[in-house]
Every structure is written in structure tokens, then in C-alpha cells.
Design an enzyme around this catalytic site. Structure first.
Site, PDB file in Angstrom:
ATOM      1  N   GLU A 140       3.580  -4.426  -1.167  1.00 16.08           N
ATOM      2  CA  GLU A 140       3.607  -3.605   0.064  1.00 16.08           C
ATOM      3  C   GLU A 140       3.609  -4.503   1.306  1.00 16.08           C
ATOM      4  OE1 GLU A 140       4.142  -0.380   0.046  1.00 16.08           O
ATOM      5  OE2 GLU A 140       2.944   0.671  -1.460  1.00 16.08           O
ATOM      6  N   HIS A 186       8.383   5.743  -7.110  1.00 16.69           N
ATOM      7  CA  HIS A 186       7.629   6.944  -7.491  1.00 16.69           C
ATOM      8  C   HIS A 186       8.229   7.586  -8.743  1.00 16.69           C
ATOM      9  CE1 HIS A 186       5.760   7.785  -3.236  1.00 16.69           C
ATOM     10  NE2 HIS A 186       5.195   6.780  -3.858  1.00 16.69           N
ATOM     11  N   ASN A 245       8.831   3.931   3.431  1.00 13.93           N
ATOM     12  CA  ASN A 245       9.068   4.310   2.039  1.00 13.93           C
ATOM     13  C   ASN A 245      10.156   3.478   1.375  1.00 13.93           C
ATOM     14  OD1 ASN A 245       7.601   6.526   0.662  1.00 13.93           O
ATOM     15  ND2 ASN A 245       7.886   7.471   2.663  1.00 13.93           N
ATOM     16  N   ARG A 288       8.970   6.791  10.424  1.00 16.64           N
ATOM     17  CA  ARG A 288       7.927   6.521   9.413  1.00 16.64           C
ATOM     18  C   ARG A 288       8.512   6.492   8.000  1.00 16.64           C
ATOM     19  NH1 ARG A 288       1.697   8.743   8.781  1.00 16.64           N
ATOM     20  NH2 ARG A 288       1.336   7.612   6.835  1.00 16.64           N
ATOM     21  N   LYS A 336       2.082  -1.218  10.422  1.00 17.97           N
ATOM     22  CA  LYS A 336       1.863   0.183  10.039  1.00 17.97           C
ATOM     23  C   LYS A 336       1.326   0.983  11.226  1.00 17.97           C
ATOM     24  CE  LYS A 336       0.824   3.506   6.756  1.00 17.97           C
ATOM     25  NZ  LYS A 336       0.640   3.884   5.389  1.00 17.97           N
ATOM     26  N   ARG A 338     -11.541  23.193   6.001  1.00 15.98           N
ATOM     27  CA  ARG A 338     -10.304  22.977   6.788  1.00 15.98           C
ATOM     28  C   ARG A 338     -10.269  21.651   7.523  1.00 15.98           C
ATOM     29  NH1 ARG A 338     -10.965  28.635   8.282  1.00 15.98           N
ATOM     30  NH2 ARG A 338      -9.820  29.862   6.748  1.00 15.98           N
ATOM     31  N   GLU A 359       5.872  11.668  10.143  1.00 13.02           N
ATOM     32  CA  GLU A 359       7.123  11.283   9.465  1.00 13.02           C
ATOM     33  C   GLU A 359       8.280  12.217   9.809  1.00 13.02           C
ATOM     34  OE1 GLU A 359       6.772   9.542   5.486  1.00 13.02           O
ATOM     35  OE2 GLU A 359       8.682  10.486   5.005  1.00 13.02           O
ATOM     36  N   LYS A 376      -1.831   9.671   5.398  1.00 13.56           N
ATOM     37  CA  LYS A 376      -1.205  10.414   4.294  1.00 13.56           C
ATOM     38  C   LYS A 376      -2.228  10.519   3.176  1.00 13.56           C
ATOM     39  CE  LYS A 376       3.735   9.539   4.697  1.00 13.56           C
ATOM     40  NZ  LYS A 376       4.910   8.907   4.054  1.00 13.56           N
ATOM     41  N   HIS A 435      10.293   3.310  -2.351  1.00 18.40           N
ATOM     42  CA  HIS A 435       9.347   4.264  -2.927  1.00 18.40           C
ATOM     43  C   HIS A 435      10.013   5.395  -3.704  1.00 18.40           C
ATOM     44  CE1 HIS A 435       6.498   2.010  -0.615  1.00 18.40           C
ATOM     45  NE2 HIS A 435       5.500   2.807  -0.922  1.00 18.40           N
ATOM     46  N   HIS A 453       1.400   1.085  -8.963  1.00 16.98           N
ATOM     47  CA  HIS A 453       2.197   1.526  -7.809  1.00 16.98           C
ATOM     48  C   HIS A 453       2.922   0.367  -7.099  1.00 16.98           C
ATOM     49  CE1 HIS A 453       3.386   3.826  -4.292  1.00 16.98           C
ATOM     50  NE2 HIS A 453       2.801   2.919  -3.525  1.00 16.98           N
TER      51      HIS A 453
HETATM   52  P1  NAD Z   1      -6.016   1.795  -7.274  1.00 15.40           P
HETATM   53  O1  NAD Z   1      -6.751   2.578  -6.292  1.00 15.40           O
HETATM   54  O2  NAD Z   1      -5.751   2.396  -8.606  1.00 15.40           O
HETATM   55  O3  NAD Z   1      -6.790   0.411  -7.472  1.00 15.40           O
HETATM   56  C1  NAD Z   1      -6.307  -0.509  -8.423  1.00 15.40           C
HETATM   57  C2  NAD Z   1      -7.398  -0.887  -9.444  1.00 15.40           C
HETATM   58  O4  NAD Z   1      -8.278  -1.841  -8.863  1.00 15.40           O
HETATM   59  C3  NAD Z   1      -8.274   0.271  -9.905  1.00 15.40           C
HETATM   60  O5  NAD Z   1      -8.585   0.078 -11.262  1.00 15.40           O
HETATM   61  C4  NAD Z   1      -9.529   0.100  -9.056  1.00 15.40           C
HETATM   62  O6  NAD Z   1     -10.661   0.657  -9.671  1.00 15.40           O
HETATM   63  C5  NAD Z   1      -9.632  -1.398  -8.989  1.00 15.40           C
HETATM   64  N1  NAD Z   1     -10.299  -1.940  -7.818  1.00 15.40           N
HETATM   65  C6  NAD Z   1     -10.174  -1.526  -6.536  1.00 15.40           C
HETATM   66  N2  NAD Z   1     -10.810  -2.370  -5.712  1.00 15.40           N
HETATM   67  C7  NAD Z   1     -11.380  -3.307  -6.469  1.00 15.40           C
HETATM   68  C8  NAD Z   1     -12.172  -4.463  -6.191  1.00 15.40           C
HETATM   69  N3  NAD Z   1     -12.420  -4.840  -4.935  1.00 15.40           N
HETATM   70  N4  NAD Z   1     -12.629  -5.199  -7.226  1.00 15.40           N
HETATM   71  C9  NAD Z   1     -12.326  -4.842  -8.500  1.00 15.40           C
HETATM   72  N5  NAD Z   1     -11.544  -3.792  -8.835  1.00 15.40           N
HETATM   73  C10 NAD Z   1     -11.091  -3.036  -7.826  1.00 15.40           C
HETATM   74  O7  NAD Z   1      -4.588   1.327  -6.744  1.00 15.40           O
HETATM   75  P2  NAD Z   1      -4.043   0.838  -5.309  1.00 15.40           P
HETATM   76  O8  NAD Z   1      -2.955  -0.089  -5.631  1.00 15.40           O
HETATM   77  O9  NAD Z   1      -5.132   0.411  -4.428  1.00 15.40           O
HETATM   78  O10 NAD Z   1      -3.444   2.167  -4.673  1.00 15.40           O
HETATM   79  C11 NAD Z   1      -2.334   2.824  -5.229  1.00 15.40           C
HETATM   80  C12 NAD Z   1      -2.311   4.247  -4.723  1.00 15.40           C
HETATM   81  O11 NAD Z   1      -2.169   4.241  -3.320  1.00 15.40           O
HETATM   82  C13 NAD Z   1      -1.176   5.064  -5.282  1.00 15.40           C
HETATM   83  O12 NAD Z   1      -1.655   6.312  -5.706  1.00 15.40           O
HETATM   84  C14 NAD Z   1      -0.252   5.247  -4.096  1.00 15.40           C
HETATM   85  O13 NAD Z   1       0.470   6.443  -4.160  1.00 15.40           O
HETATM   86  C15 NAD Z   1      -1.212   5.225  -2.957  1.00 15.40           C
HETATM   87  N6  NAD Z   1      -0.620   4.855  -1.675  1.00 15.40           N
HETATM   88  C16 NAD Z   1      -0.814   5.678  -0.624  1.00 15.40           C
HETATM   89  C17 NAD Z   1      -0.313   5.354   0.614  1.00 15.40           C
HETATM   90  C18 NAD Z   1      -0.608   6.226   1.787  1.00 15.40           C
HETATM   91  O14 NAD Z   1      -0.006   6.034   2.843  1.00 15.40           O
HETATM   92  N7  NAD Z   1      -1.519   7.166   1.674  1.00 15.40           N
HETATM   93  C19 NAD Z   1       0.415   4.172   0.781  1.00 15.40           C
HETATM   94  C20 NAD Z   1       0.597   3.347  -0.322  1.00 15.40           C
HETATM   95  C21 NAD Z   1       0.073   3.703  -1.543  1.00 15.40           C
HETATM   96  N1  GLY Z   2       3.068   4.478   2.768  1.00 14.66           N
HETATM   97  C1  GLY Z   2       4.043   5.229   3.471  1.00 14.66           C
HETATM   98  C2  GLY Z   2       3.518   5.871   4.697  1.00 14.66           C
HETATM   99  O1  GLY Z   2       2.363   5.763   5.026  1.00 14.66           O
HETATM  100  O2  GLY Z   2       4.257   6.529   5.384  1.00 14.66           O
END
Ligand code: NAD
Ligand code: GLY
Length: 365
Positions: A185, A252, A245, A241, A227, A121, A237, A143, A248, A270
Site C-alpha cells: 500500500e 479484492h 483503489n 479518491r 492519503k 446512528r 469518493e 471507510k 484493488h 490484502h
Molecule cells: P489484519 O488486520 O488482518 O492484520 C494482519 C495480521 O497481523 C492479523 O493476524 C493481526 O492480528 C496481526 N497483527 C496486527 N498488528 C500486529 C502487531 N503489531 N503485532 C503482531 N501481530 C499483529 O490486516 P491488515 O493488513 O492490517 O488490514 C487489511 C484489511 O484492511 C482488509 O480487510 C482491507 O480491506 C482493509 N483496508 C481498509 C482500508 C480502508 O480505507 N478502510 C484501506 C486498506 C485496507
Molecule cells: N483505501 C482506499 C480508500 O481509502 O479510499
């Protein structure tokens, strides 16, 4: 090193600077108990997991540390990968005071955060973002989620990290495409609420695109300040917040419709999908008479300068995209709730967007 503080219960720091993954005392200082799981993916782990594990072990010889490596890419941000992470916590014998260290991009961060939210939990999670996107967005704010075939991030929880430690040196190994995706972003913060930051990005675009440390460090810190301010005021949110998006809902829908295949060559990752989504939101705003077309053109110019896409990829069905948008988490009472804008720096929530206008836009784009 710079530190941005996020208000909350409890508050937490975002440390940003070079070489932080080798700072064992900083990493281990956030581990309350005697168990830690270092979760990473199979691109990032070979580059950094050993150094992080060694730093942790040196600072905390009593820590029982396991390393769990998932396959890289959005297509693996699944319930199956989540179950594997939970299994790793069980195999470690992690108790309620255990810590999950999420070493990677947003995929690892979202999945590790969700595993931490659910194990017994809720246990601590420390985010160690290694992509620009994760440093400026996904590691902050709590998130956490996984995707399901019907929609992105539909299964998850709000679970703020105990700390975020962003080692900017890791950006040196990030593929150029992923750096550009992260810039989408960054642009979002200017587009939604900070015209001066938007203008700074325009002025610094060459330095940012070249991955210059000084420009990136400034962009990361300013993005994190935005942020942190927003999630500090609205962690769950319930209001503003949602502005984070911007782009997005469209983005998405594109990602889901492409089967989360962005790690392949032909589909969008993304950040790229968010770039397209922001332009669609801006265009819809102009169609609805909310915003001047000149601001959309300016947004497109900046995204093009970062070599980001601004059009929906060929072959996606507008009706199918709209159906995906109907399952967006922001929607209420069956109504399409979109983040649009009145121009650069002035995003706002439109609670009941006219679906026929959206469909026209999707057909046209
Ligand atoms: P990702 O995690 O897929 O990373 C992109 C690629 O880069 C992957 O192949 C990874 O293995 C590689 N990589 C990462 N760091 C590296 C490094 N230093 N050197 C070499 N390769 C490296 O993608 P992302 O763009 O980081 O994240 C996208 C995700 O984040 C999506 O799923 C999205 O929904 C999520 N997201 C979440 C929030 C949130 O608030 N939680 C906000 C924005 C995005
Ligand atoms: N990336 C959108 C949020 O964190 O609310």
C-alpha cells in the site's frame, strides 16, 4: 512524533511515533463521554490491550471501559463479528457520546469503525493501527466495512475517525509477511501519484524491508500525507479518491475468490492481493496503449524486492474473477470502472473498461 492533519468536518489528527499507546492523556483526550469500548483481535489484544486499557484508566478513572476481542483475520471481518461488537456496546450501556478504540490492523479498524458508525446512528471511533497497512491506509479516511461471501467490503459506511494514533513501536511485533503486505500500500502512493516517492522507495528498499524505524517512520508519514490530502479533498469518493483503489478491483476479486483465507498459508492477504492487482492494472494499461511496458517492469521489480507476489495465484478461474470484479463498488451503470495508469505516478480512472480485454489479461496472468 509527527502529526498529519486530515481536513474534514471535523478535521482530525494522525499522530505517528513510538510509544504512543502508553500515552494515556493522548488516548483519553479523544473520549467525550463516559463509555469506551476497546476492540481488538486475539493476536493483538494479548500484546497491547492491557497497556492501552491501563493508560486509559489512569488518565480517565471515571471511564467505563470494556474490552472486546474478536478472532484475528480477514475471514472474521463479517456481519457476525460486527453483531458481536454491537452486542458488546449494548452490554457496556454505551451512550451516544461513547468512543470505540480500534486496536489492531485493518480488519479490526474497518469492523470497529463500522460498529461505531452504526451504534445509535454513529459514535466516535479512535483508530489505533498496529500494522503498517493500517497506519498508512485503512485507519485514515473513514471507510469502514465488513465482507460478505459475495464480495469484499460490500457492507459499510463512511465514518471518519475522531483521531488516529499510530504507535510505531507496535511494528516490532508484526510478522514479516504483514510488514511486506503493508509495503504494497506504500508503493501504491508512489505508483498512483508521486514518482519521487516511488524512487525514494526504490532507494530505501533494503532499510524498509529490514523494518528500520527511520525508513518506516518516513514511509508512514509520507503515505499519510498523500492519503490525508486526497480524502481531505474527496471524503466520499466522488472523484479522485477512487485513485486510492489502484490494484484493488483485481485484488479484492482475488481475496473474495480465495474465500478471504489470506491468514492461511496458501492464499493472499490484502496487501499481497493489492500488489498483484497493481501489476495487473499496469499490464492492462500497456495492453490498452496507455502506458509504457517499462513502467510495469519497474513496478514489478520494486514489488519483488519487497518479496511481494505479482501473479494471480494458481487455480483461480478467470471468469469467476471477472464476475467478482463486476460487483466492485466503483462500477457505475453496470460498467467496469477501473483505476489504470499512464505510467509511474500517473493513475487515472477508466470508466468503461473493455471486459474482453480484462478477461484476456486474467487468462494470461
Ligand atoms: P489484519 O488486520 O488482518 O492484520 C494482519 C495480521 O497481523 C492479523 O493476524 C493481526 O492480528 C496481526 N497483527 C496486527 N498488528 C500486529 C502487531 N503489531 N503485532 C503482531 N501481530 C499483529 O490486516 P491488515 O493488513 O492490517 O488490514 C487489511 C484489511 O484492511 C482488509 O480487510 C482491507 O480491506 C482493509 N483496508 C481498509 C482500508 C480502508 O480505507 N478502510 C484501506 C486498506 C485496507
Ligand atoms: N483505501 C482506499 C480508500 O481509502 O479510499
Amino acid at each position: 512524533m509527527r502529526t498529519v492533519r486530515v481536513a474534514g468536518d471535523p478535521p482530525y489528527p494522525i499522530d505517528i511515533g513510538p510509544g504512543l499507546l502508553r500515552d494515556g492523556a493522548r488516548l483519553a483526550g479523544h473520549a467525550r463521554g463516559r463509555h469506551a469500548l476497546l476492540l481488538s483481535d486475539d493476536h493483538v489484544a494479548p500484546l497491547y490491550a492491557e497497556a492501552v486499557a491501563a493508560a486509559l484508566r489512569e488518565a480517565r478513572p471515571d471511564l467505563r471501559l470494556a474490552v472486546h476481542v474478536m478472532p484475528a483475520g480477514e475471514s472474521h471481518k463479517t456481519l457476525a463479528s460486527f453483531a458481536a461488537a454491537i452486542d458488546a456496546l449494548a452490554a457496556l450501556g454505551a451512550t451516544r457520546d461513547a468512543t470505540v478504540y480500534a486496536l489492531g490492523g485493518g480488519v479490526v479498524g474497518d469492523l470497529a469503525g463500522f460498529a461505531a458508525a452504526c451504534w445509535m446512528r454513529g459514535i466516535d471511533c479512535v483508530q489505533l493501527p498496529t500494522t503498517l497497512l493500517a497506519m498508512v491506509d485503512s485507519s485514515v479516511g473513514g471507510k469502514t466495512a465488513v465482507d460478505i461471501p459475495r464480495g469484499k467490503n460490500l457492507v459499510g459506511a463512511f465514518h471518519p475517525p475522531r483521531a488516529v494514533i499510530a504507535d510505531t513501536t507496535t511494528l516490532h511485533t508484526l510478522p514479516a509477511r504483514e510488514l511486506r503486505a503493508g509495503l504494497a500500500e506504500v508503493v501504491k502512493y508512489g505508483a498512483l501519484g508521486d514518482p519521487l516517492f516511488f524512487a525514494w522507495l526504490e532507494a530505501e528498499r533494503d532499510a524498509l524491508l529490514a523494518g528500520e524505524d527511520r525508513a518506516l517512520a518516513e514511509a508512514i508519514a509520507r503515505s499519510c500525507e498523500h492519503k490525508a490530502a486526497i480524502v481531505g479533498r474527496d471524503p466520499l469518493e466522488q472523484g479522485e479518491r477512487a485513485l486510492l483503489n489502484l490494484g484493488h478491483t483485481f485484488g479484492h476479486a482475488i481475496e473474495a475468490e480465495q474465500g478471504y483465507a489470506g491468514d492461511g498459508r496458501d492464499a493472499l492477504v490484502h496487501g499481497e492481493a493489492v500488489a498483484v492487482g497493481m501489476v495487473l492494472a499496469a499490464r492492462l494499461s500497456t495492453t490498452l496503449g496507455l502506458a509504457p511496458a517499462a513502467d510495469t517492469a519497474r513496478l514489478e521489480r520494486l514489488l519483488h524486492a519487497f518479496d511481494l507476489p505479482t501473479r494471480i495465484p494458481a487455480g483461480l478461474d478467470p471468469e469467476a474473477l471477472l464476475a467478482r470484479m463486476r460487483l466492485d463498488k466503483k462500477n457505475l451503470a453496470g460498467r467496469l470502472r477501473l483505476v489504470l495508469w499512464r505510467g509511474i505516478g500517473q493513475a487515472e480512472i477508466v470508466p468503461d473498461a473493455d471486459e474482453s480485454r480484462v478477461l484476456d489479461l486474467l487468462r494470461d496472468a
